[in-house]
Design an enzyme around this catalytic site. Structure first.
Site, PDB file in Angstrom:
ATOM      1  N   ASP A  61      -5.216 -30.450  39.387  1.00 15.12           N
ATOM      2  CA  ASP A  61      -4.877 -30.114  40.776  1.00 15.12           C
ATOM      3  C   ASP A  61      -5.414 -31.164  41.762  1.00 15.12           C
ATOM      4  O   ASP A  61      -6.313 -31.925  41.432  1.00 15.12           O
ATOM      5  CB  ASP A  61      -5.526 -28.767  41.162  1.00 15.12           C
ATOM      6  CG  ASP A  61      -4.870 -27.586  40.457  1.00 15.12           C
ATOM      7  OD1 ASP A  61      -4.009 -27.808  39.592  1.00 15.12           O
ATOM      8  OD2 ASP A  61      -5.250 -26.452  40.787  1.00 15.12           O
ATOM      9  N   HIS A 203      -9.477 -31.318  37.961  1.00 17.09           N
ATOM     10  CA  HIS A 203      -9.034 -32.018  39.171  1.00 17.09           C
ATOM     11  C   HIS A 203      -9.059 -33.521  38.919  1.00 17.09           C
ATOM     12  O   HIS A 203     -10.132 -34.071  38.658  1.00 17.09           O
ATOM     13  CB  HIS A 203      -9.947 -31.634  40.342  1.00 17.09           C
ATOM     14  CG  HIS A 203      -9.910 -30.158  40.641  1.00 17.09           C
ATOM     15  ND1 HIS A 203     -10.647 -29.246  39.924  1.00 17.09           N
ATOM     16  CD2 HIS A 203      -9.195 -29.449  41.541  1.00 17.09           C
ATOM     17  CE1 HIS A 203     -10.388 -28.025  40.392  1.00 17.09           C
ATOM     18  NE2 HIS A 203      -9.514 -28.120  41.366  1.00 17.09           N
TER      19      HIS A 203
HETATM   20 ZN   LIG Z   1      -6.790 -27.230  44.610  1.00 16.93          ZN
END
Ligand SMILES: [Zn+2]
Length: 236
Positions: A61, A203
């Site tokens: 993400d 991430h």
């Molecule tokens: Zn996020």
């Protein structure tokens, strides 16, 4: 004399019968022990015996990031792994090459809103625009509109998503990689608790997360896990 012969024949038959039963019992025991050992090994290494359930998805993400996402893509290519990326709309401009590469190398690209906002804190029009704007940006770059969204903080409205034809993809393993620089801790949190069908959340905007992701992949691949895009897990 005949009695003796008959007696011997009778004893021989019994011995052959007993011998056969013993051999069959030993064979059955050997097969049972072998299977039990194989099952034990599979359970210890987390490998599901059913091959259709042996898949996990690794998802990223908040990107793309020009440096760390490229490094990640290099590592995924070396390992022949397909991942899933949920992009933040405002990070797209200037990173078109990275996104094109993701797409060309077979990764799944999804939506993570335009400004990384918690959708249920906005009115419907603003929430819709956060998603649509990001879809438009992604479509401009790869020529395809995303079908999947990872709503930031996992907060979303079913009604809104079905109106705009988007499917949410959440996660099942969250090592909170954004909160630490300890690569070992991230790797352990994922590999110690992994099971078939899991969706791992990381991430790609942090170098530490990228390093951890590649280690996680090496460990899980050595245990027989297969990496698929997150839509494949949902469809199973
Ligand atoms: Zn996020």
């Amino acid at each position: 004399m005949d009695y003796k012969k008959q007696y011997h024949n009778y004893i021989n038959k019994i011995m052959i019968g007993i011998g056969s039963i013993i051999i069959m019992a030993m064979l059955a025991l050997a097969i049972f022990v072998q299977r039990a050992q194989a099952d034990k090994q599979n359970i210890q290494s987390g490998i599901c015996t059913d091959t259709t359930e042996r898949c996990v998805a690794i998802t990223f993400d908040d990107g793309p990031n020009p440096k760390s996402t490229q490094r990640l893509l290099d590592g995924l290519k070396e390992r022949n792994v397909k991942a899933t990326f949920f992009l933040v709309g405002k990070n797209i401009e200037g990173n078109e090459d990275v996104i094109k590469r993701m797409y060309e190398e077979g990764h799944l690209i999804g939506n993570h809103t335009y400004t990384h906002v918690q959708l249920d804190t906005l009115n419907v029009n603003m929430a819709r625009s956060e998603i649509i704007q990001t879809n438009e940006k992604i479509t401009e770059v790869i020529g395809q509109c995303p079908k999947y969204i990872r709503p930031p903080f996992g907060a979303y409205s079913d009604k809104l998503l079905s109106e705009i034809n988007m499917m949410p993809i959440l996660w099942s393993v969250d090592p909170e990689d954004w909160a630490t620089k300890d690569i070992r801790a991230i790797v352990n949190k994922v590999t110690k608790n992994i099971k078939c069908g899991d969706i791992i959340l990381l991430h790609d905007i942090y170098d530490t997360s990228v390093e951890a992701a590649l280690e996680i992949i090496d460990i899980l691949q050595s245990q027989g896990y297969i990496f698929v895009t997150a839509d494949q897990i949902l469809l199973d």
